[in-house]
Design a protein around this motif. Structure first.
Motif, PDB file in Angstrom:
ATOM      1  N   PRO A 122      43.603 -43.342  41.226  1.00 50.40           N
ATOM      2  CA  PRO A 122      42.279 -42.841  41.622  1.00 50.40           C
ATOM      3  C   PRO A 122      41.518 -42.280  40.433  1.00 50.40           C
ATOM      4  O   PRO A 122      42.040 -41.452  39.679  1.00 50.40           O
ATOM      5  CB  PRO A 122      42.598 -41.744  42.643  1.00 50.40           C
ATOM      6  N   THR A 123      40.288 -42.753  40.246  1.00 52.57           N
ATOM      7  CA  THR A 123      39.442 -42.306  39.148  1.00 52.57           C
ATOM      8  C   THR A 123      38.133 -41.772  39.713  1.00 52.57           C
ATOM      9  O   THR A 123      37.835 -41.939  40.892  1.00 52.57           O
ATOM     10  CB  THR A 123      39.148 -43.449  38.162  1.00 52.57           C
ATOM     11  N   ALA A 124      37.350 -41.130  38.857  1.00 54.75           N
ATOM     12  CA  ALA A 124      36.064 -40.585  39.286  1.00 54.75           C
ATOM     13  C   ALA A 124      35.004 -40.966  38.273  1.00 54.75           C
ATOM     14  O   ALA A 124      35.235 -40.945  37.065  1.00 54.75           O
ATOM     15  CB  ALA A 124      36.130 -39.066  39.427  1.00 54.75           C
ATOM     16  N   GLY A 125      33.821 -41.309  38.771  1.00 51.26           N
ATOM     17  CA  GLY A 125      32.691 -41.644  37.920  1.00 51.26           C
ATOM     18  C   GLY A 125      31.395 -41.463  38.697  1.00 51.26           C
ATOM     19  O   GLY A 125      31.409 -41.230  39.900  1.00 51.26           O
ATOM     20  N   PRO A 126      30.235 -41.569  38.045  1.00 52.68           N
ATOM     21  CA  PRO A 126      28.929 -41.364  38.718  1.00 52.68           C
ATOM     22  C   PRO A 126      28.693 -42.253  39.921  1.00 52.68           C
ATOM     23  O   PRO A 126      27.987 -41.869  40.863  1.00 52.68           O
ATOM     24  CB  PRO A 126      27.922 -41.661  37.605  1.00 52.68           C
ATOM     25  N   ALA A 132      33.729 -37.592  45.331  1.00 55.79           N
ATOM     26  CA  ALA A 132      34.726 -37.928  44.312  1.00 55.79           C
ATOM     27  C   ALA A 132      34.382 -37.354  42.946  1.00 55.79           C
ATOM     28  O   ALA A 132      35.162 -37.514  42.017  1.00 55.79           O
ATOM     29  CB  ALA A 132      34.864 -39.447  44.209  1.00 55.79           C
ATOM     30  N   THR A 133      33.237 -36.702  42.824  1.00 56.94           N
ATOM     31  CA  THR A 133      32.839 -36.193  41.504  1.00 56.94           C
ATOM     32  C   THR A 133      32.604 -34.694  41.493  1.00 56.94           C
ATOM     33  O   THR A 133      32.253 -34.135  40.453  1.00 56.94           O
ATOM     34  CB  THR A 133      31.567 -36.915  41.017  1.00 56.94           C
ATOM     35  N   ASP A 134      32.766 -34.044  42.641  1.00 57.56           N
ATOM     36  CA  ASP A 134      32.639 -32.597  42.707  1.00 57.56           C
ATOM     37  C   ASP A 134      34.019 -31.966  42.762  1.00 57.56           C
ATOM     38  O   ASP A 134      34.903 -32.450  43.478  1.00 57.56           O
ATOM     39  CB  ASP A 134      31.856 -32.174  43.963  1.00 57.56           C
ATOM     40  N   GLY A 135      34.192 -30.884  42.020  1.00 59.13           N
ATOM     41  CA  GLY A 135      35.460 -30.173  42.036  1.00 59.13           C
ATOM     42  C   GLY A 135      35.824 -29.669  40.656  1.00 59.13           C
ATOM     43  O   GLY A 135      35.239 -30.087  39.649  1.00 59.13           O
ATOM     44  N   LEU A 179      50.917 -26.767  38.715  1.00 57.72           N
ATOM     45  CA  LEU A 179      52.069 -27.396  38.069  1.00 57.72           C
ATOM     46  C   LEU A 179      53.068 -27.911  39.103  1.00 57.72           C
ATOM     47  O   LEU A 179      53.879 -28.790  38.802  1.00 57.72           O
ATOM     48  CB  LEU A 179      52.751 -26.400  37.130  1.00 57.72           C
ATOM     49  N   HIS A 180      52.997 -27.374  40.315  1.00 60.46           N
ATOM     50  CA  HIS A 180      53.930 -27.777  41.366  1.00 60.46           C
ATOM     51  C   HIS A 180      53.267 -28.673  42.413  1.00 60.46           C
ATOM     52  O   HIS A 180      53.872 -28.957  43.449  1.00 60.46           O
ATOM     53  CB  HIS A 180      54.504 -26.532  42.043  1.00 60.46           C
ATOM     54  N   ASN A 181      52.043 -29.118  42.126  1.00 61.56           N
ATOM     55  CA  ASN A 181      51.329 -29.975  43.065  1.00 61.56           C
ATOM     56  C   ASN A 181      51.786 -31.423  42.882  1.00 61.56           C
ATOM     57  O   ASN A 181      51.540 -32.046  41.849  1.00 61.56           O
ATOM     58  CB  ASN A 181      49.821 -29.853  42.813  1.00 61.56           C
ATOM     59  N   ARG A 182      52.459 -31.959  43.895  1.00 59.83           N
ATOM     60  CA  ARG A 182      53.041 -33.298  43.735  1.00 59.83           C
ATOM     61  C   ARG A 182      51.982 -34.384  43.631  1.00 59.83           C
ATOM     62  O   ARG A 182      52.209 -35.424  42.984  1.00 59.83           O
ATOM     63  CB  ARG A 182      54.007 -33.604  44.872  1.00 59.83           C
ATOM     64  N   PHE A 183      50.811 -34.176  44.256  1.00 56.34           N
ATOM     65  CA  PHE A 183      49.762 -35.190  44.183  1.00 56.34           C
ATOM     66  C   PHE A 183      49.209 -35.287  42.761  1.00 56.34           C
ATOM     67  O   PHE A 183      48.950 -36.377  42.251  1.00 56.34           O
ATOM     68  CB  PHE A 183      48.645 -34.877  45.179  1.00 56.34           C
ATOM     69  N   ARG A 207      39.639 -34.462  37.860  1.00 58.17           N
ATOM     70  CA  ARG A 207      38.786 -33.639  38.702  1.00 58.17           C
ATOM     71  C   ARG A 207      39.482 -33.465  40.048  1.00 58.17           C
ATOM     72  O   ARG A 207      39.974 -34.426  40.637  1.00 58.17           O
ATOM     73  CB  ARG A 207      37.399 -34.266  38.901  1.00 58.17           C
ATOM     74  N   LEU A 208      39.542 -32.212  40.498  1.00 59.46           N
ATOM     75  CA  LEU A 208      40.202 -31.909  41.767  1.00 59.46           C
ATOM     76  C   LEU A 208      39.175 -32.003  42.881  1.00 59.46           C
ATOM     77  O   LEU A 208      38.407 -31.075  43.117  1.00 59.46           O
ATOM     78  CB  LEU A 208      40.827 -30.516  41.707  1.00 59.46           C
ATOM     79  N   THR A 209      39.142 -33.121  43.561  1.00 58.19           N
ATOM     80  CA  THR A 209      38.130 -33.379  44.581  1.00 58.19           C
ATOM     81  C   THR A 209      38.699 -33.152  45.979  1.00 58.19           C
ATOM     82  O   THR A 209      39.895 -32.956  46.177  1.00 58.19           O
ATOM     83  CB  THR A 209      37.620 -34.825  44.496  1.00 58.19           C
ATOM     84  N   ALA A 210      37.804 -33.221  46.956  1.00 56.45           N
ATOM     85  CA  ALA A 210      38.239 -33.076  48.357  1.00 56.45           C
ATOM     86  C   ALA A 210      39.163 -34.208  48.764  1.00 56.45           C
ATOM     87  O   ALA A 210      39.928 -34.079  49.730  1.00 56.45           O
ATOM     88  CB  ALA A 210      37.009 -33.037  49.267  1.00 56.45           C
ATOM     89  N   ARG A 211      39.121 -35.308  48.034  1.00 51.76           N
ATOM     90  CA  ARG A 211      39.982 -36.462  48.338  1.00 51.76           C
ATOM     91  C   ARG A 211      41.213 -36.507  47.452  1.00 51.76           C
ATOM     92  O   ARG A 211      41.927 -37.510  47.422  1.00 51.76           O
ATOM     93  CB  ARG A 211      39.164 -37.749  48.181  1.00 51.76           C
ATOM     94  N   GLY A 212      41.459 -35.415  46.730  1.00 51.13           N
ATOM     95  CA  GLY A 212      42.628 -35.364  45.864  1.00 51.13           C
ATOM     96  C   GLY A 212      42.258 -35.482  44.403  1.00 51.13           C
ATOM     97  O   GLY A 212      41.087 -35.689  44.049  1.00 51.13           O
ATOM     98  N   PRO A 213      43.228 -35.347  43.494  1.00 56.88           N
ATOM     99  CA  PRO A 213      42.944 -35.443  42.059  1.00 56.88           C
ATOM    100  C   PRO A 213      42.525 -36.849  41.653  1.00 56.88           C
ATOM    101  O   PRO A 213      43.080 -37.834  42.148  1.00 56.88           O
ATOM    102  CB  PRO A 213      44.276 -35.049  41.408  1.00 56.88           C
ATOM    103  N   ARG A 214      41.524 -36.903  40.781  1.00 56.12           N
ATOM    104  CA  ARG A 214      41.038 -38.189  40.272  1.00 56.12           C
ATOM    105  C   ARG A 214      40.954 -38.126  38.755  1.00 56.12           C
ATOM    106  O   ARG A 214      40.485 -37.137  38.190  1.00 56.12           O
ATOM    107  CB  ARG A 214      39.665 -38.529  40.868  1.00 56.12           C
ATOM    108  N   VAL A 215      41.384 -39.178  38.105  1.00 57.26           N
ATOM    109  CA  VAL A 215      41.443 -39.223  36.644  1.00 57.26           C
ATOM    110  C   VAL A 215      40.056 -39.478  36.065  1.00 57.26           C
ATOM    111  O   VAL A 215      39.368 -40.420  36.464  1.00 57.26           O
ATOM    112  CB  VAL A 215      42.422 -40.313  36.167  1.00 57.26           C
ATOM    113  N   LEU A 216      39.658 -38.631  35.126  1.00 61.09           N
ATOM    114  CA  LEU A 216      38.393 -38.825  34.410  1.00 61.09           C
ATOM    115  C   LEU A 216      38.608 -39.488  33.054  1.00 61.09           C
ATOM    116  O   LEU A 216      37.755 -40.224  32.576  1.00 61.09           O
ATOM    117  CB  LEU A 216      37.696 -37.481  34.196  1.00 61.09           C
TER     118      LEU A 216
END
Length: 352
Positions: A122-126, A132-135, A179-183, A207-216
């Motif tokens: 999962p990634t995030a972009g404009p 997916a871009t707030d957080g 550090l202990h968040n498996r997602f 970015r930690l979004t409402a849909r989970g972490p996304r790679v920037l």
């Protein structure tokens, strides 16, 4: 004596580059490839090659010629601009390093994003929409071994005003609950595998979004902005030493030896123009939890307001340590009172 490591480019910001260079030099001799090395690098160098660190095959050729009289143990860079050159040089020298294809993908954000998407990371972009871009922003400081991804620390980043949104503050806490968040861990591990990273230090921004972490973004080398210093002060883990060990085929010890927090704050201009006053009150040295407070510009310099600034516009930075993030932030606020700056705006410019 340890064989020297080849460092491609020192970078222009001595306040951020001196700490990792000093750490690497403490582990092994450093051969710097740079046509005009900054003066601050000289105390840490065993030698230098006056070659373009981004010169591709030419860089590798220059290092090979040097090796005729003095073998080297590995190749390092902390610049995305020199990733491909480093991969080529390592391959030509027969030392550990990123594969060329991996380095090329990581040096091209669009290619890296496409590769991550292809592997379902999962990634995030404009174009992904606000959900997916707030957080909050967080970066995983990872040491990638042959078959293991160790997240040794997490860096929390506070961004500045848009559109530049340059970092205002970074904070590392050894007891960060994420550090202990498996997602988050799964996201980091999948990104590392998708890009083919191995035997390297990596900095993965999420970015930690409402849909989970996304790679920037994924940076397969030491991070800047004094993050290696924060990690060392908070956890005791020496990222720069680990990078040098990995580059020379050794297994670094990344066992935490501290359980604290550390943070850095950057000061940006409030307006675009010429810096007419910049002063640090000597009383800043009396702050008990202050690690350092450094001016990075001079009066007379042209500067750009925070909303449009780049790292070269930073007026100063200061570092604090403490038992937790809240203690560090309070120290940073107290330290900020010791800095005063005035910018004479130029006609037609914007304020931050």
């Amino acid at each position: 004596m340890a064989q020297p490591v080849v460092l491609l480019g020192a970078g222009g910001h001595d306040v951020c580059g001196e700490f990792p260079l000093a750490r690497i030099a403490a582990v092994c001799p450093v051969l710097l490839v740079d046509p005009d090395p900054p003066a601050w690098t000289r105390p840490y160098l065993a030698g230098r090659l006056a070659a373009d660190p981004a010169g591709g095959t030419g860089t590798a050729d220059a290092v090979l010629r040097y090796m005729a009289g003095a073998p080297v143990g590995g190749v390092l860079t902390w610049s995305g601009e020199h990733l491909v050159s480093a991969a080529r040089a390592a391959a030509r020298l027969g030392v550990p390093g990123l594969p060329y294809e991996t380095a090329a993908a990581c040096a091209d954000p669009a290619a890296a994003r496409a590769l991550l998407a292809r592997h379902g990371v999962p990634t995030a972009g404009p174009e992904d929409g606000p959900e997916a871009t707030d957080g909050p922003l967080v970066s995983a400081e990872a040491v990638v071994l042959d078959d293991e991804v160790r997240i040794v620390a997490l860096t929390r980043t506070t961004p500045g005003p848009p559109p530049a949104r340059r970092p205002l503050r970074h904070c590392v806490h050894a007891h960060d609950g994420l550090l202990h968040n498996r997602f988050l861990r799964q996201c980091v591990e999948r990104a590392v595998r998708a890009l083919g990273l191995s035997h390297t230090v990596a900095h993965l921004t999420l970015r930690l979004t409402a849909r989970g972490p996304r790679v920037l973004g994924v940076t397969p080398h030491l991070p800047g902005d004094l993050i290696p210093l924060l990690v060392e002060r908070a956890t005791g883990v020496d990222l720069a030493g680990a990078a040098a060990a990995l580059a020379t085929g050794r297994h670094p010890d990344v066992t935490p030896t501290r359980q604290r927090a550390a943070a850095v704050q950057f000061a940006y201009p409030a307006a675009t123009g010429r810096l007419t006053h910049l002063r640090l009150d000597p009383a800043a040295a009396d702050e008990p939890a202050a690690e350092r407070m450094v001016l990075t510009r001079r009066t007379g310099d042209p500067v750009t307001a925070a909303a449009h600034a780049d790292p070269a516009d930073r007026l100063a930075h200061w570092v604090a340590t403490g038992e937790d993030a809240a203690e560090c932030e309070e120290t940073l606020r107290r330290m900020a009172r010791h800095l005063t700056a005035t910018v004479a705006p130029t006609a037609g410019t914007y304020a931050a």
